[in-house]
Write a protein that holds these residues in place. Sequence first.
Motif, mmCIF file in Angstrom:
data_model
loop_
_atom_site.group_PDB
_atom_site.id
_atom_site.type_symbol
_atom_site.label_atom_id
_atom_site.label_comp_id
_atom_site.label_asym_id
_atom_site.label_seq_id
_atom_site.Cartn_x
_atom_site.Cartn_y
_atom_site.Cartn_z
ATOM 1 N N SER A 145 1.115 -1.230 0.271
ATOM 2 C CA SER A 145 -0.170 -0.252 0.066
ATOM 3 C C SER A 145 0.473 1.241 0.075
ATOM 4 O O SER A 145 0.353 2.159 -0.472
ATOM 5 C CB SER A 145 -0.889 -0.073 1.556
ATOM 6 N N GLY A 146 2.056 1.437 0.954
ATOM 7 C CA GLY A 146 2.942 2.094 1.055
ATOM 8 C C GLY A 146 3.288 2.627 -0.772
ATOM 9 O O GLY A 146 3.127 3.856 -0.927
ATOM 10 N N ILE A 147 3.906 1.883 -0.733
ATOM 11 C CA ILE A 147 4.492 1.649 -2.463
ATOM 12 C C ILE A 147 3.602 2.541 -3.762
ATOM 13 O O ILE A 147 3.457 3.696 -4.535
ATOM 14 C CB ILE A 147 5.226 0.735 -3.359
ATOM 15 N N ILE A 148 2.390 2.096 -3.604
ATOM 16 C CA ILE A 148 1.073 2.194 -3.992
ATOM 17 C C ILE A 148 0.777 3.589 -4.260
ATOM 18 O O ILE A 148 -0.077 4.301 -5.285
ATOM 19 C CB ILE A 148 0.029 1.564 -4.241
ATOM 20 N N ILE A 149 0.498 4.008 -2.806
ATOM 21 C CA ILE A 149 0.430 5.580 -2.496
ATOM 22 C C ILE A 149 0.831 6.358 -3.146
ATOM 23 O O ILE A 149 1.471 7.174 -3.846
ATOM 24 C CB ILE A 149 -0.125 5.547 -0.372
ATOM 25 N N GLY A 150 2.571 6.012 -2.784
ATOM 26 C CA GLY A 150 3.851 6.960 -3.672
ATOM 27 C C GLY A 150 3.596 6.922 -4.638
ATOM 28 O O GLY A 150 3.961 7.537 -6.235
ATOM 29 N N VAL A 151 3.075 6.089 -5.932
ATOM 30 C CA VAL A 151 3.273 5.963 -6.880
ATOM 31 C C VAL A 151 1.753 6.580 -8.036
ATOM 32 O O VAL A 151 1.946 7.247 -8.908
ATOM 33 C CB VAL A 151 2.902 4.026 -7.408
ATOM 34 N N VAL A 152 1.034 5.998 -7.269
ATOM 35 C CA VAL A 152 0.203 6.552 -7.609
ATOM 36 C C VAL A 152 -0.351 8.633 -7.390
ATOM 37 O O VAL A 152 -0.650 8.930 -8.301
ATOM 38 C CB VAL A 152 -1.475 6.609 -6.825
ATOM 39 N N GLY A 153 -0.165 8.734 -5.980
ATOM 40 C CA GLY A 153 0.485 10.220 -5.577
ATOM 41 C C GLY A 153 1.388 10.611 -6.741
ATOM 42 O O GLY A 153 0.978 11.705 -6.941
ATOM 43 N N GLY A 154 1.955 10.447 -6.837
ATOM 44 C CA GLY A 154 3.336 10.697 -8.406
ATOM 45 C C GLY A 154 3.009 11.745 -8.745
ATOM 46 O O GLY A 154 3.263 12.198 -10.021
ATOM 47 N N TYR A 155 2.502 10.010 -9.776
ATOM 48 C CA TYR A 155 1.514 10.399 -11.147
ATOM 49 C C TYR A 155 1.068 11.191 -11.498
ATOM 50 O O TYR A 155 0.922 12.311 -12.458
ATOM 51 C CB TYR A 155 1.241 8.486 -11.291
ATOM 52 N N ILE A 156 -0.467 10.920 -10.186
ATOM 53 C CA ILE A 156 -1.257 11.947 -10.900
ATOM 54 C C ILE A 156 -0.742 13.314 -10.419
ATOM 55 O O ILE A 156 -1.038 14.430 -11.512
ATOM 56 C CB ILE A 156 -2.210 12.367 -9.604
ATOM 57 N N ILE A 157 0.046 13.662 -9.227
ATOM 58 C CA ILE A 157 0.715 15.390 -9.653
ATOM 59 C C ILE A 157 1.787 15.273 -10.944
ATOM 60 O O ILE A 157 1.029 16.705 -10.768
ATOM 61 C CB ILE A 157 1.770 15.480 -8.374
ATOM 62 N N GLY A 158 2.158 14.691 -11.298
ATOM 63 C CA GLY A 158 3.542 14.777 -12.152
ATOM 64 C C GLY A 158 2.048 15.059 -13.450
ATOM 65 O O GLY A 158 2.291 15.538 -14.457
ATOM 66 N N LEU A 159 0.923 14.177 -14.027
ATOM 67 C CA LEU A 159 -0.174 14.386 -14.997
ATOM 68 C C LEU A 159 -0.539 16.028 -14.702
ATOM 69 O O LEU A 159 -0.830 16.148 -15.790
ATOM 70 C CB LEU A 159 -1.464 13.331 -15.008
ATOM 71 N N LEU A 160 -0.711 16.613 -13.741
ATOM 72 C CA LEU A 160 -1.338 18.319 -13.414
ATOM 73 C C LEU A 160 0.068 19.118 -13.530
ATOM 74 O O LEU A 160 -0.903 20.153 -14.126
ATOM 75 C CB LEU A 160 -1.561 18.154 -12.428
ATOM 76 N N LYS A 161 0.715 18.343 -14.271
ATOM 77 C CA LYS A 161 1.762 20.451 -14.350
ATOM 78 C C LYS A 161 2.222 20.950 -13.523
ATOM 79 O O LYS A 161 1.839 21.587 -14.070
ATOM 80 C CB LYS A 161 1.606 19.918 -16.342
ATOM 81 N N LEU A 162 2.722 21.197 -12.059
ATOM 82 C CA LEU A 162 2.588 22.398 -11.452
ATOM 83 C C LEU A 162 3.356 22.234 -11.212
ATOM 84 O O LEU A 162 3.719 23.006 -9.842
ATOM 85 C CB LEU A 162 1.260 21.068 -9.966
ATOM 86 N N GLU A 163 4.928 22.638 -12.136
ATOM 87 C CA GLU A 163 5.977 22.859 -11.867
ATOM 88 C C GLU A 163 5.933 24.651 -11.142
ATOM 89 O O GLU A 163 6.736 24.807 -10.948
ATOM 90 C CB GLU A 163 6.975 22.238 -12.885
ATOM 91 N N ARG A 164 4.836 25.254 -12.086
ATOM 92 C CA ARG A 164 4.615 26.457 -12.053
ATOM 93 C C ARG A 164 4.510 27.239 -10.712
ATOM 94 O O ARG A 164 5.163 27.988 -10.094
ATOM 95 C CB ARG A 164 3.988 26.639 -12.267
ATOM 96 N N TYR A 165 3.751 25.771 -9.575
ATOM 97 C CA TYR A 165 4.029 26.217 -7.615
ATOM 98 C C TYR A 165 5.235 25.729 -7.170
ATOM 99 O O TYR A 165 4.957 26.316 -6.102
ATOM 100 C CB TYR A 165 3.325 24.920 -7.377
ATOM 101 N N VAL A 166 6.288 25.479 -8.148
ATOM 102 C CA VAL A 166 7.507 25.407 -7.116
ATOM 103 C C VAL A 166 8.326 26.299 -7.137
ATOM 104 O O VAL A 166 8.467 26.907 -7.701
ATOM 105 C CB VAL A 166 8.636 24.222 -8.401
ATOM 106 N N ALA A 167 8.874 26.479 -6.346
ATOM 107 C CA ALA A 167 9.359 27.582 -6.172
ATOM 108 C C ALA A 167 11.060 28.085 -7.024
ATOM 109 O O ALA A 167 11.673 26.901 -7.352
ATOM 110 C CB ALA A 167 10.916 28.033 -4.658
#
Length: 321
Positions: A145-167
């Motif tokens: 579950s820990g690995i799946i949460i990491g994979v899915v959470g990171g993948y979703i954030i990657g799909l949303l292209k949120l680099e503009r929210y990084v300093a």
Amino acid sequence: MVDVFYPMQWIADKVTYDLLGIEATTGLAKSLNFIIYDVLKIFALLSVMIFLIAYMRSYITPEKSRRILGGKKGPIYNVAASLVGTVTPFCSCSSVPIFIGFIEAGVPLGVTFSFLITSPLVNEAAIAVLWATLGFKATALYVVSGIIIGVVGGYIIGLLKLERYVADFVYNVHSLPFKEAEMGSRQRLDYAVEEVKSIVGKVWLYVIIGVTLGGIFHGFAPEGILAQYAGKDNLLAVPAAVLIGVPLYSNVMGLIPVVESLIGKGLPIGTSLAFLMSVTAVSLPEMIILKKVLSNELIALFVSIVAVAVIFTGYMFNAVL
């Protein structure tokens, strides 16, 4: 195995118990010892990580680095980052320096988040202790579950292209002070040291504030509150356990005895493990440190994704265990 952080624990023990003479069993001693140790550890990790990346960057220009690492997108790389996270025994705050270093090196944001989520959740020591206390089935479910949460959470954030929210300072890699071919060893070392000063100088206050809050929670948070509001008769016990756990701060090893105690008091295994995951994967001190690097919007999204995933996992554990 050699504990590379032993000198920091030695300093924390000396200051807390010998220099200040605080009784080890008190909440004040637990908080202060925790704060001294974690501040020293995080600053050491941050300095070493930035130094190594900057020194390597003196041989590999930012453009080359981005070409090599910037295209590494897709679920397979999120899986790889999560698996790397399982062999790095860091708490949530200690994972932040590695997270910053990965972004600075050009690793995609979503892939980096997979590491940030999984690293504090799963490590080999925690697996051994969980196995000994809760058995193989619960441990296997927790790890997967820990690995799946990491994979899915990171993948979703990657799909949303949120680099503009990084300093900007994380992405705006400093130019080399000399032409790459002309740099000697001393110049490369000087460049790496200056990078450490620059990054640490921007985040040091947030590290101290975050760890101090975490230390206060560590020493004084009442354990009985979880049993009171997340008991087995409460249908909302799992979300309640997660809400109680998010503001707290501890590493997975420190929480396993607490979770074992909660299960012994009648709390369902799923509810107890959801509490464990929420404390280790997302914590208020971690958010404070990340605040210097990420925008409020991205932090809120990160916490929401992980919290929802942990709640779902907790209910699943309760259904099958």
